[in-house]
Design a protein around this motif. Structure first.
Motif, short mmCIF file in Angstrom:
data_model
loop_
_atom_site.label_atom_id
_atom_site.label_comp_id
_atom_site.label_asym_id
_atom_site.label_seq_id
_atom_site.Cartn_x
_atom_site.Cartn_y
_atom_site.Cartn_z
N LYS A 261 -10.02 23.38 -5.89
CA LYS A 261 -8.83 23.22 -5.06
C LYS A 261 -7.76 22.34 -5.73
O LYS A 261 -7.39 21.27 -5.22
N PRO A 262 -7.24 22.80 -6.86
CA PRO A 262 -6.21 22.01 -7.55
C PRO A 262 -4.86 22.09 -6.85
O PRO A 262 -4.57 23.04 -6.11
N LEU B 102 5.89 14.61 -11.83
CA LEU B 102 4.58 14.56 -11.18
C LEU B 102 4.50 13.48 -10.11
O LEU B 102 3.44 13.24 -9.55
N GLY B 103 5.62 12.83 -9.82
CA GLY B 103 5.62 11.73 -8.86
C GLY B 103 5.19 10.44 -9.52
O GLY B 103 4.72 10.40 -10.65
N GLN B 104 5.39 9.32 -8.80
CA GLN B 104 5.03 7.97 -9.29
C GLN B 104 5.62 7.72 -10.67
O GLN B 104 4.98 7.18 -11.57
N SER B 105 6.89 8.12 -10.85
CA SER B 105 7.63 7.88 -12.10
C SER B 105 6.90 8.43 -13.31
O SER B 105 6.88 7.81 -14.38
N THR B 106 6.32 9.59 -13.15
CA THR B 106 5.59 10.25 -14.23
C THR B 106 6.12 11.67 -14.40
O THR B 106 6.43 12.35 -13.42
N GLN B 107 6.21 12.10 -15.67
CA GLN B 107 6.63 13.46 -15.98
C GLN B 107 5.58 14.16 -16.83
O GLN B 107 4.83 13.51 -17.57
N THR C 152 -10.51 18.78 -15.50
CA THR C 152 -9.70 18.39 -14.35
C THR C 152 -9.18 16.97 -14.52
O THR C 152 -9.78 16.14 -15.22
N MET C 153 -8.04 16.72 -13.88
CA MET C 153 -7.43 15.39 -13.86
C MET C 153 -7.15 15.03 -12.41
O MET C 153 -6.53 15.81 -11.68
N GLU C 154 -7.62 13.86 -11.99
CA GLU C 154 -7.37 13.41 -10.63
C GLU C 154 -6.71 12.04 -10.69
O GLU C 154 -7.22 11.11 -11.32
N ARG C 155 -5.57 11.93 -10.02
CA ARG C 155 -4.79 10.70 -10.12
C ARG C 155 -5.46 9.56 -9.35
O ARG C 155 -5.84 9.72 -8.18
N LEU C 156 -5.59 8.40 -10.01
CA LEU C 156 -6.16 7.20 -9.38
C LEU C 156 -5.06 6.25 -8.94
O LEU C 156 -5.11 5.67 -7.85
N LEU D 35 2.50 26.85 -3.09
CA LEU D 35 3.75 26.10 -3.26
C LEU D 35 3.49 24.80 -4.00
O LEU D 35 2.41 24.20 -3.89
N PRO D 36 4.47 24.34 -4.78
CA PRO D 36 4.28 23.08 -5.52
C PRO D 36 4.28 21.87 -4.61
O PRO D 36 4.91 21.87 -3.55
N LYS D 37 3.53 20.85 -5.04
CA LYS D 37 3.52 19.57 -4.33
C LYS D 37 4.36 18.56 -5.11
O LYS D 37 4.36 18.56 -6.35
N ALA D 38 5.05 17.70 -4.38
CA ALA D 38 5.92 16.72 -5.03
C ALA D 38 5.12 15.76 -5.90
O ALA D 38 5.59 15.32 -6.96
N GLU D 39 3.89 15.44 -5.48
CA GLU D 39 3.04 14.55 -6.26
C GLU D 39 1.66 15.18 -6.41
O GLU D 39 0.72 14.83 -5.67
N PRO D 40 1.51 16.12 -7.33
CA PRO D 40 0.18 16.74 -7.51
C PRO D 40 -0.83 15.71 -7.99
O PRO D 40 -0.60 14.99 -8.96
N ARG D 41 -1.94 15.61 -7.26
CA ARG D 41 -2.97 14.62 -7.60
C ARG D 41 -4.19 15.25 -8.26
O ARG D 41 -4.96 14.56 -8.92
#
Length: 464
Positions: free
Chosen positions: A161-162, A265-270, A425-429, A114-120
């Motif tokens: 584990k993305p 993608l959450g945090q005012s990001t698309q 990979t991209m991991e949100r900081l 399932l999708p996450k509201a803020e994928p990190r």
């Protein structure tokens, strides 16, 4: 009913289905794709008389038929008629929307991600198919997991584990038959039907389908002359419309283009997803169909970008990337980004992209690279190194000022990995920063970068 057991044996092993189960479920594949405004759609591909039911929050409901089993009459392709054949799709494509608030989804006993509201945690892959192409006399060893390692890449990416997988395009490469006597690709399916799509994408990608929802950008290998029928049937998140399905060449001016869409993608990001399947490196000019179509694409992209202060863009073709080719005399010539899109987008904005776009994620060049600019352009990442025959012409550790990747683009930082398979990979900081890592076939990190605003920098200029 046509048996698909040959194709699905690896999938059954990966998902833990026992061959001795007295009441086995039919062979099928399942995945979740995200579309406009982040709307999630569950897809099931199955050889069955009707679509199965799906359980959402423990309540059963029917899935909808997206596309029936059918053989599509032969249409024009890049190959001669003798090297082409009708596209056979002997299975149903079924789908069901996953409404916001869905907490569980299962189909035929299999749990769907399932999708996450803020994928990190985001995996980025591209250019994943095994090349079988007569026109270039290029026949990859699809039977050798070392030379065609997409299944290994997918398994390693799943182990990370993305929360989300982004495919930057070019899924299908098995266009022509393997030559007689070539053991590397002997027995491979070919053409644009299900069997080639299965071996090129669905079977090797099985573990990654189970790991997270996907965003499926469209590459040039999915334009209407090539794998467009499968793209519209299997991958695009929007409704399948007659005339936009690439089945008839007369409709290609519709089927080769589609509007961009935004995924929050959450945090005012698309994430802004672009369809650039039918551009050309030879360039476009006023009066060309593509020139006007991509001008329209840019205008819609600009409107979407204004909906959020931060955006990441996805386009198969890198407007700001650098390729290389070796001439007959041994000279290495650097190749700027896609000339068709540069001409069309550049006619409306010399900077090529709206200012709220931080970075572009692309493929098309079969390597990994990163570029950051002192000229106000967004960072460019290329992740076309997940399975297709690699580009092996070396790139310099530092790019010369000419040719620039695009007119007016001044490179500040450049990093690359040539002739190595893997995934990014991209991991949100935080809201404005991402940690970027480059992984090899063993999952080992070969380079680390940081994206902050529009600028990025990596630890190593060249991965050895």
């Amino acid at each position: 009913m046509i048996s698909l057991l040959k194709h699905w044996t690896p999938l059954l092993l990966l998902t833990g289905c026992a061959a001795t189960n007295p009441s086995p479920s039919p062979d099928f594949t399942s995945y979740v794709v995200l579309g406009e405004a982040g709307a999630a759609v569950a897809r099931v591909l199955i050889d069955a008389p009707a679509c199965p039911a799906i359980e959402l929050n423990q309540r059963s409901q029917p899935m909808t038929l997206r596309a029936p089993a059918e053989t599509i009459p032969l249409r024009s392709t890049p190959s001669a008629p003798a090297d082409s054949k009708p596209a056979e799709f002997p299975l149903l494509t079924c789908e069901a929307a996953l409404p916001a608030g869905t907490t569980s989804a299962r189909v035929l006993g299999r749990t769907l991600p399932l999708p996450k509201a803020e994928p990190r945690r985001i995996v980025v892959i591209g250019d994943t198919g095994c090349r079988l192409q007569k026109s270039s006399n290029s026949y990859q060893a699809c039977n050798d997991i070392a030379q065609y390692p997409f299944a290994t890449v997918a398994a390693q990416a799943a182990a990370w584990k993305p929360d989300l997988v982004i495919h930057v395009g070019d899924y299908h490469y098995r266009e022509n038959p393997c030559p007689e006597g070539n053991a590397g690709c002997a027995g491979s399916p070919w053409g644009y039907g299900w069997d080639a799509w299965d071996d090129d994408f669905f079977a090797p990608g099985a573990r990654l389908f189970d790991a997270a929802p996907w965003i499926m950008a469209r590459g040039n290998h999915e334009n209407c002359l090539r794998g467009g029928q499968g793209y519209w049937r299997f991958l695009d998140p929007r409704p399948l419309l007659k005339g936009r399905d690439c089945n008839a060449a007369a409709d290609d001016d519709i089927g080769n283009y589609s509007d961009p869409y935004a995924v929050p993608l959450g945090q005012s990001t698309q994430l802004l997803v672009l369809d650039t399947a039918n551009t050309t490196w030879k360039g476009l000019k006023p009066g060309d169909t593509g020139y006007a179509k991509y001008q329209d694409l840019y205008r819609k992209l600009d409107a979407l970008a204004q909906q959020a202060p931060r955006n990441l863009g996805v386009s198969h073709h890198p407007l700001l990337g650098i390729g290389a080719e070796r001439k007959a005399d041994g000279r290495i010539v650097l190749l700027p980004g896609d000339a068709g899109l540069q001409a069309s987008f550049g006619s409306l904005n010399p900077q090529l992209f709206p200012p709220a776009i931080q970075a572009m994620l692309s493929g098309h060049i079969h390597l990994w690279q990163q570029l950051s600019f002192a000229s106000g352009h967004p960072s460019q990442f290329v992740a076309g190194f997940a399975g297709t025959s690699e580009d092996i012409v070396p790139l310099p550790a530092a790019l010369p000022p000419s040719p620039p990747p695009a007119p007016g683009a001044v490179v500040e930082h450049f990093s690359s990995w040539v002739d190595g398979f893997g995934f990014m990979t991209m991991e949100r900081l935080d809201a404005d920063r991402w940690r970027i890592e480059v992984h090899d076939l063993q999952g080992k990190i070969r380079n680390r970068c940081e994206l902050a605003g529009r600028r990025s920098v990596c630890d190593v200029a060249q991965v050895n």
